[in-house]
Scaffold this motif. Structure first.
Motif, short mmCIF file in Angstrom:
data_model
loop_
_atom_site.label_atom_id
_atom_site.label_comp_id
_atom_site.label_asym_id
_atom_site.label_seq_id
_atom_site.Cartn_x
_atom_site.Cartn_y
_atom_site.Cartn_z
N GLN A 1 4.90 -2.83 -4.88
CA GLN A 1 5.05 -3.69 -3.70
C GLN A 1 5.13 -5.17 -4.05
OE1 GLN A 1 2.35 -1.12 -3.07
NE2 GLN A 1 4.10 0.13 -2.45
N ALA B 1 3.42 -3.61 5.96
CA ALA B 1 2.51 -2.52 5.56
C ALA B 1 1.46 -3.02 4.57
CB ALA B 1 3.32 -1.38 4.96
N LEU B 2 1.89 -3.86 3.65
CA LEU B 2 0.97 -4.44 2.65
C LEU B 2 -0.12 -5.27 3.34
CD1 LEU B 2 0.83 -4.76 -0.55
CD2 LEU B 2 1.86 -6.99 -0.15
N ASP C 1 -1.06 -5.07 6.50
CA ASP C 1 -1.87 -4.20 7.34
C ASP C 1 -2.94 -3.49 6.51
OD1 ASP C 1 -2.45 -2.99 9.89
OD2 ASP C 1 -1.60 -1.13 9.06
N LYS C 2 -2.53 -2.98 5.35
CA LYS C 2 -3.47 -2.29 4.47
C LYS C 2 -4.56 -3.25 3.98
CE LYS C 2 -3.66 0.47 0.26
NZ LYS C 2 -2.91 1.00 -0.87
N LYS C 3 -4.16 -4.45 3.61
CA LYS C 3 -5.12 -5.44 3.12
C LYS C 3 -6.07 -5.87 4.25
CE LYS C 3 -6.77 -8.34 0.07
NZ LYS C 3 -7.58 -7.84 -1.04
N ARG C 4 -5.53 -6.02 5.46
CA ARG C 4 -6.34 -6.45 6.61
C ARG C 4 -7.49 -5.47 6.84
NH1 ARG C 4 -2.61 -7.44 10.41
NH2 ARG C 4 -2.83 -9.68 10.34
N ARG C 5 -7.23 -4.17 6.68
CA ARG C 5 -8.27 -3.16 6.89
C ARG C 5 -9.39 -3.25 5.86
NH1 ARG C 5 -4.97 1.57 6.44
NH2 ARG C 5 -3.03 0.51 6.86
N SER C 6 -9.10 -3.84 4.69
CA SER C 6 -10.13 -3.95 3.66
C SER C 6 -10.96 -5.24 3.78
CB SER C 6 -9.49 -3.88 2.27
OG SER C 6 -8.81 -5.08 1.99
N TYR D 1 -2.98 -13.41 -0.46
CA TYR D 1 -2.75 -12.12 -1.13
C TYR D 1 -1.25 -11.83 -1.23
CZ TYR D 1 -2.70 -7.09 -1.93
OH TYR D 1 -2.44 -5.85 -2.44
#
Length: 152
Positions: A71, A109-110, A112-117, A133
């Motif tokens: 990515q 998508a990148l 969104d995935k980072k936001r969840r962490s 990031y």
């Protein structure tokens, strides 16, 4: 072609058959084997003729792979290709491997995935961390802020 050069050509062909390589990588390997100057040029020219070495193919494969698998953004891909000695036409061709829609979707998508962490109550801090990031992954800041603005 001497036996020494034929041996180097055989080894270099095997080196290139295993994975796509740049001329710079092959030249460095030939240096390790004690093949320099005109002899190295002759081996590289023969590898190109036999289609073991093709920098456009390398650049396209590298760009597509780094985008899909890791990515990476276009800035980071371009920088790494330049470090490997890829410039001009081949560099431009590599960038065409990444479609605009796919690129934007991958960034969304990148993020969104980072936001969840991320664990923070302040939305501005979260946005800042997400932007940093994505920039470290090689995405362009204007596109990052666009995608972050749409996600609100």
């Amino acid at each position: 072609m001497t036996d020494r050069l034929k041996d180097a050509l055989r080894k270099a062909a095997s080196f290139c058959a295993y994975q796509e390589r740049t001329q710079q990588e092959v030249r460095e390997r030939l240096d390790d084997w004690g093949i320099y100057g005109d002899d190295a040029d002759e081996v590289i020219a023969e590898l190109i003729t036999l289609n073991y070495l093709n920098e456009e193919r390398f650049a396209k494969t590298f760009a597509g792979g780094k985008f899909r698998v890791k990515q990476w953004g276009k800035r980071k891909i371009r920088q790494h290709l330049q470090q490997r000695g890829i410039t001009g036409y081949n560099l431009d061709q590599a960038m065409t491997e990444i479609g605009a829609d796919d690129y934007r979707e991958a960034l969304a998508a990148l993020l969104d995935k980072k936001r969840r962490s991320l664990r923070d109550d302040n939305p501005l801090v979260i946005k800042q961390k997400l932007a940093r990031y994505a920039m470290s992954k090689g995405y362009e800041s204007d596109l990052i802020w666009q995608v972050l603005g749409e996600a609100e």
